[in-house]
Every structure is written in C-alpha cells, then in structure tokens.
Design an enzyme around this catalytic site. Structure first.
Site, short mmCIF file in Angstrom:
data_model
loop_
_atom_site.label_atom_id
_atom_site.label_comp_id
_atom_site.label_asym_id
_atom_site.label_seq_id
_atom_site.Cartn_x
_atom_site.Cartn_y
_atom_site.Cartn_z
N ASN A 154 0.81 -1.22 0.00
CA ASN A 154 0.00 0.00 0.00
C ASN A 154 0.84 1.27 0.00
OD1 ASN A 154 0.31 -1.41 2.65
ND2 ASN A 154 -0.27 0.58 3.46
N ALA A 203 -13.65 -2.93 -1.16
CA ALA A 203 -14.33 -2.25 -2.26
C ALA A 203 -13.82 -0.85 -2.52
CB ALA A 203 -15.83 -2.20 -1.97
N CYS A 330 -1.12 7.19 11.06
CA CYS A 330 -1.92 6.50 12.06
C CYS A 330 -3.33 7.07 12.05
CB CYS A 330 -1.28 6.63 13.44
SG CYS A 330 -1.19 8.33 14.03
#
Length: 390
Positions: A154, A203, A330
């Site tokens: 990611n 999704a 975070c």
C-alpha cells in the site's frame, strides 16, 4: 488558505466512489427487504448480493460460492488468519509467517500467539526474501505453516512474487493467504494463477463504497473453526449479521467496472505515474523513488526529496490543493515512522520524508500537471534554504 481547486492523488488510501456505483448504492438502499427473508422483498435484496458476489468472483478468477462478504479488508484478514483456518480433513497451521512490509491488519490483526509468529524479511526493493522463507519452511519439518504476504504494498506499490511463494509453501504442506486489497482492480488478479488458498479484498480501493470487503477462498474445501462474528449464520456461517446489501451491491458494480477496463486503465495510470515520477526527478535530481528497482502497481509513486520532511510537505501540498499521503499515517492523522521503509533499509532521514502519490479512475493529466507545479514550489523553497545556508 487552501485553494478551492482540489487535486486528489490518494487513491491507495481510498478511491472516490464512482458515479455509476453511487447510483447502484442509492437504488439498493431503497430496497426494503432483509436478504435472509423468504418473501419477494427479501429475495430482491438477496439477488443484489448474489449479482455482486458473481462480479467479485470474476474480478479475481474465483467461483461465486467461495466469496464471503465482510465489512472490509481488515475484517477479512482477521477472519482468515487464525490457526483454525484449514483444508477439510487436515489440521490447521501451528505457525504464521508474515511479510515484513504487511499492512497493519495482518501484522496486528491475526489470531496467532506472538511466539508462533515469524517475520519474513525483504530486500532493499521491498521484495520478499524467498531464500529465507525456503530455509524456514525446511527447518519447520512437519509443522504446518500459514504464510500471509501482500500482493501489492500500500505504501510503495511494490508487487510480490506470490505465485512463486505459493508453490514453495505448498511444497511444504502449508497454506497461503494474500492481501490483494491494493492490487485488485489495478492489475490482473487470478486466484488460480496465484495459487493461493485465500485472498482478501476491499471495495473502496477501486471506486466502491467504504465498509464492504471480502474473503475469497480457492475452493469450498476449506473451513474456519473460530469465526469472528457469530450469530444468525449469514455468509454460510462465516460471518453473522444482517448484510450491508447496498454496500455489497456497490462493491459488485465497482468490480465489474474495474474488470471491464483493467488493461486500458492500467496503461493509462502507468503513463501518468511515469510522468509524475519524471517531474519529481527533474525538480529534485537527488530524489529517492522507493521500490524503483521492483515491479510496482501502475498507479503508485513513493518518493523522498532529501531534507524535506513529510509532515511539512503534506501541509504545503494540501495548501496548494493537492491531497497526498506520507509513507504511513496512524488513525489520528499524524505522520509516523513507516515499518515498510524500515524493513527495506531506507535511511531514517529519508524515510521521514517519503510521500506517496497514488492515482486512480478520476486522475487526469491536468492533475499530474498541478502536482508538478506544487512540487516545484515545495522543493524550490527547500533548495533556496539550502543555498542560503551554504
């Protein structure tokens, strides 16, 4: 003051809802039935779910019956990463091995004891150390191991050799899960070609709604003994609770759209990503492009300009109307040290300055041009300070 013209380049965090998907979600929200009810209204809701299940199965080369809906990728990973995940007729895994650059939902969401967990190192490109994994599997003897490694990271977009890893793990009788959240809808994902036992999806990474995800099993020959959410027996007893039918329908619609234009969209995004990268290298020749030596997602650029701190840069870009991310953030939104960059051996001073540009369906050439303009201003200020200090 922030500009009124915004450029959104943070699709790896969440991709904006596609207009076509929004129409589906709104329509299904107005259906009155519970998908577990047997009357006509309930059957209509169930039909929306099963249409979506089939679309998601097509996106990842699976069968619809092996798609289990969850609230997102995090829940799906938490569900499957348990010692009770097993093939029918076999015992579950007694040890879990995780890639060093995994998403926190895997690093902190699994259900193995700490002493039964190991971390697989990566090289400077962020690629899994298969030699380390092979040696560890051989040393494990007859112990059954579950291995969980992201298909695409990611933060950096780096793609892992999942098929090769899966063959190795299966040779030693183990099980394989891959977090395909960032990869699905951006590059071809075929569960059979990858050879994994399970993969997880979300999704909102490819234009669907937030709050819908899934666990996809390679076949119906698996079971999970310890379910996370127990109750009414929905999703074949894997995940109890009344289903979020509207979000699931949107999930399916987004999957269908992503699959239909996958090849062309990947090529378009790669061209835009390479253009953004060229701008960064022109503006800051000493910039580091993270994972440059590895195969990456076509939409992701992670870079650092020496001397530029991510926290400062994010504010400057935001004021210029550009939405980016740092290497990691975070829940409070504060920039923190990235375990991914640490695992790759990126120098701490550079790691503190890594920014991530992630493109998606709504990104245009004009967006990349605006990013380049803002980058020139942000970096120009830095270089002027350096010159005056010299």
């Amino acid at each position: 003051m922030a500009t009124s013209l915004r450029t959104y380049l943070d699709h790896n965090a969440t991709s904006p809802l596609r207009p076509e998907v929004a129409e589906v979600v709104l329509r299904v929200l107005q259906l009155p039935g519970n998908a577990s009810s047997v009357h006509a209204e309930g059957r209509a809701a169930r039909a929306e779910m099963e249409t979506a299940r089939a679309a998601i199965a097509r996106l990842v080369g699976s069968k619809a019956k092996n798609v289990i809906f969850t609230s997102g990728g995090t829940e799906a990973a938490n569900l499957v990463l348990t010692p009770s995940f097993r093939r029918l007729g076999q015992t579950g895994a007694t040890r879990l091995l995780i890639g060093a650059t995994e998403h926190p939902c895997v690093l902190h969401g699994h259900r193995f004891a700490a002493e039964r967990t190991g971390i697989i190192p990566v090289d400077g490109r962020g690629i899994l150390d298969l030699a380390w994994l092979r040696a560890h599997l051989e040393a494990a003897g007859g112990e059954r191991v579950l291995v969980s490694v992201q298909l695409a990271n990611n933060e950096t977009g780096v793609l892992q050799p999942i098929a090769e890893m899966a063959r190795l793990v299966h040779e030693h009788g183990g099980l394989v899960h891959t977090d395909a959240v960032q990869a699905a809808g951006r590059v071809p994902v075929d569960l059979q070609d990858l050879g994994v036992d399970a993969l997880t999806l979300s999704a909102h990474k490819f234009g669907g709604p937030k709050g819908a995800g899934g666990l996809v099993l390679a076949s119906d020959q698996y079971e999970i003994g310890e379910r996370l959410i127990r109750g009414g027996g929905q999703e074949k007893n894997y995940r109890a609770g009344t289903e979020n039918v509207a979000a699931i329908a949107g999930f399916g619609a987004a999957a269908e759209l992503a699959l239909a234009g996958l090849e062309q969209e990947a090529a378009r995004l790669r061209e835009l990503r390479d253009e953004a990268e060229a701008h960064v290298r022109r503006i800051a020749p000493d910039a580091l492009v993270v994972g440059a030596g590895a195969e990456r997602l076509p939409n992701t650029l992670a870079f650092a300009i020496p001397g530029l701190r991510a926290e400062t840069a994010l504010i400057a870009f935001d004021l210029a109307g550009i939405a980016l991310s740092s290497g990691s953030a975070c829940s409070s939104g504060k920039v923190k040290r990235s375990h991914v960059l640490d695992a790759m051996g990126v120098e701490p001073a550079l790691a503190e300055g890594v920014l991530r540009v992630s493109l998606g369906w709504s990104t245009t050439k004009e967006d990349v041009f605006r990013f380049a303009e803002a980058c020139e201003k942000v970096a120009g200020t830095l270089y002027k300070r350096k010159a005056s200090a010299a």
